[in-house]
Design a protein around this motif. Structure first.
Motif: not given
Lengths: 262, 387
Positions: A143, A148, A237
């Motif tokens: 993540n 992202e 995410i």
């Protein structure tokens, strides 16, 4: 040949370094920091843990053998022509276990790669592109903000592939999504239904999937996602897509008769 | 290289250990089922010096999401060639894409999931009684990558076998992974025997698709008489058989600029690379009438990228792009719109049709009549009988 170039390599490097204009890199070296300092809030242990997720991946041994530093991969790389990107540096950082450089590349370079595998012409049989495939997966799983950001605007594509088994569908050709395709995108969008019906193969009359995919096949695909924990990668995410796909997966597994097993 | 010599690299190891032998060993140990190439087949030469069996019929057409979604004339032309040349085929609805686009672009997948998708499709082809023929260059390259992983990684193999059994499939790997352009290569003389148009005035440049020959290179088609055997001969062999003038250009090894994620979210890169490194180089060095390739992303990228660069930036572009299946179908007399579906393409292809001797105005009127009939409810679809 200059006098400096007649010197042994180590001496030559020293001479060249003296002749260079001092740079930001020199300042970092002086401060004991070789590379970019943007990731200083990550501890060395955290970086090493993420690095090991790449080197311990089962594919790593097929992608990394060592580096001659010949640069053939860079010469062949399309992304190297347009970005500050080098497949050689990727291979070197992983090969030398340079965790700081690796971490910088994981956040700044990994998403520049075209995944064309032109770099596979490496005489040492490395695959920098393959390393990047693993790096991206680790970036998503961890993540990272960079992952992202790279996946922003990508939700519809991820949803489409993971819910229908076909990544590109005719109804994605919308003029606002493809303004650079000019009038053809607008014309295709306007005539979508009847133009699709004017294609002879029966499987291609669809507009929301690339071809007709049976319900049973989609259920089997969701079972694969379930068994390989793929949807878990999306949990942090993209929680929205994760929730929708997880609900669909549970429904499809029930339809497929697999719900009791799990 | 002597067989007894210890391999120094993976390449040498692969040359010594043809992966098909390893596959047969796993089959003998009861680890995997090999789907044999059905007869009739043609044996063709691979890069590593071995031969490869290309089946001619009884094929399960593994369609491509990009082709079927954006350039439907691609798959339709392949089916049309099968029908015209008299080879039977199966167009399944129990097929997913390879999902490789997602694997390479957004990375929301992993090795086991990709192997699961591949082997489910292979298992389904076996259940349907057919042999898979892969339409997409990425699916083809990715499936060969998956094949190596499944054969060499026992952990993956065991995990996927367990999943397949839950789904009611066997763990099945085809004897050969076959791309449709290898089929057109194998039947190129048949195609040439059925030409409707003279192609000797047509100049073409070939873009070999990266994932066809870069991910796993060993079993791509090479021919010592084509480019001196220094690059894949695929597509070029067909064009030469058809009498087309194939011209070379310096950036043949470059990718098209597709980039997987770039074509979707960073198209400035895609457009720049496709036009500056590919189309403009072709124009300057060969001035082709058409660019021919054999993959989904390559057709889309090279074709669609030319609009803005030409209209807005006044770059030296304007080369129509299509697959060799579309080009071969056109040359055999297929309808440019009902079969080759050229109206889904962007860069102007009409000058090429005129050079080939095809009346595109009449053909478009015929297509519009079909669309009118659909709109007015006189017919539901255009069918094979209509073409």
């Amino acid at each position: 040949m200059s006098e400096a170039n007649k010197l042994p390599r180590t001496e030559r490097n020293r001479v060249n370094e003296v002749e260079r204009t001092p740079s930001a890199m020199d300042a970092r070296k002086e401060a004991g920091k070789m590379f970019a300092t943007d990731y200083d809030d990550w501890s060395q242990e955290e970086k090493e843990e993420i690095f090991e997720k790449v080197t311990e991946d089962i594919r790593h041994e097929d992608f990394m053998y060592g580096c001659y530093e010949c640069g053939i991969c860079v010469a062949a790389c399309p992304s190297a022509r347009f970005y500050d990107f080098s497949p050689r540096r990727i291979a070197q950082a992983v090969g030398r276990e340079d965790v700081d450089l690796f971490f910088e590349q994981l956040n700044e370079d990994a998403w520049d790669c075209s995944q064309c595998f032109s770099c596979n012409r490496c005489p040492r049989e490395n695959s920098p592109g393959g390393l990047i495939t693993i790096m991206r997966e680790v970036a998503v799983t961890e993540n990272l903000d960079s992952a992202e950001e790279a996946l922003e605007g990508y939700e519809r594509v991820i949803y489409k592939i993971m819910s229908t088994g076909t990544q590109v569908s005719p109804d994605m050709i919308q003029p606002e999504a493809f303004p650079d395709w000019g009038p053809s995108a607008r014309e295709e969008s306007e005539h979508m239904d009847e133009w699709r019906k004017a294609i002879p193969p029966e499987t291609l009359h669809t507009t929301d999937t690339a071809w007709t995919v049976s319900d049973r096949t989609i259920a089997e695909m969701f079972m694969i996602w379930h068994e390989t924990d793929v949807l878990d990668m999306l949990e942090e995410i993209d929680p929205g897509i994760h929730m929708i796909l997880t609900d669909m997966m549970e429904e499809k597994m029930e339809e497929g008769g697999w719900a009791e097993e799990d | 290289m002597a067989q007894s010599q210890e391999p120094r690299t993976q390449k040498e190891k692969r040359q010594q250990e043809d992966i098909r032998h390893e596959l047969r060993e796993l089959e003998a140990n009861g680890e995997i089922e090999v789907l044999d190439v059905p007869e009739p087949y043609v044996e063709v030469e691979r890069k590593d010096g071995h031969t490869k069996k290309i089946p001619l019929e009884g094929l399960w057409h593994h369609k491509s999401c990009g082709q079927c979604g954006h350039i439907p004339g691609y798959s339709t032309s392949i089916f049309w060639l099968f029908r015209e040349l008299g080879y039977d085929y199966y167009d399944p609805e129990d097929q997913t894409s390879c999902t490789g686009w997602n694997y390479y672009a957004s990375a929301t997948s992993n090795e086991a999931a990709q192997a699961g998708v591949a082997l489910r499709n292979f298992g389904q082809a076996k259940q349907d009684g057919h042999y898979p023929l892969i339409h997409c260059g990425t699916s083809y390259g990715h499936y060969k990558e998956v094949r190596e992983q499944v054969i060499h990684h026992k952990e993956t193999r065991d995990q996927v076998r367990d999943i397949m059994h839950k789904l009611g499939h066997d763990l099945v790997m085809p004897e050969e992974i076959v791309h449709y352009s290898e089929w057109t290569h194998a039947v190129r003389e048949d195609i040439a025997d059925n030409l409707e148009y003279d192609l000797s005035d047509v100049t073409a440049c070939v873009h070999p698709a990266c994932h066809y020959y870069k991910i796993v290179e060993d079993d791509a088609i090479y021919d010592p008489d084509v480019y001196g055997g220094n690059r894949t001969a695929i597509v070029t062999t067909l064009l030469e058989e058809l009498g087309t003038n194939v011209e070379d250009y310096s950036t043949w090894y470059d990718c098209c600029g597709f980039g997987f994620r770039h074509i979707l979210v960073e198209r400035d890169y895609t457009r720049s690379f496709a036009t500056q490194r590919k189309i403009e180089r072709m124009k300057e060095e060969a001035d082709p009438d058409v660019t021919i390739t054999h993959d989904t992303g390559c057709v889309t990228t090279l074709d669609q990228s030319q609009y803005v660069t030409g209209e807005v930036h006044d770059r030296n572009v304007g080369v129509p792009v299509m697959s060799e299946a579309q080009f071969a179908a056109l040359a055999m007399g297929a309808h440019p719109y009902k079969v080759c579906q050229l109206h889904w393409h962007n860069t102007d292809y009409r000058p090429l049709l005129e050079k080939m001797g095809i009346d595109h105005e009449e053909a478009w009127a015929e297509f519009e009549a079909e669309v009118d009939a659909i709109e007015e409810g006189e017919k539901e679809f255009v069918t094979w009988d209509d073409v």
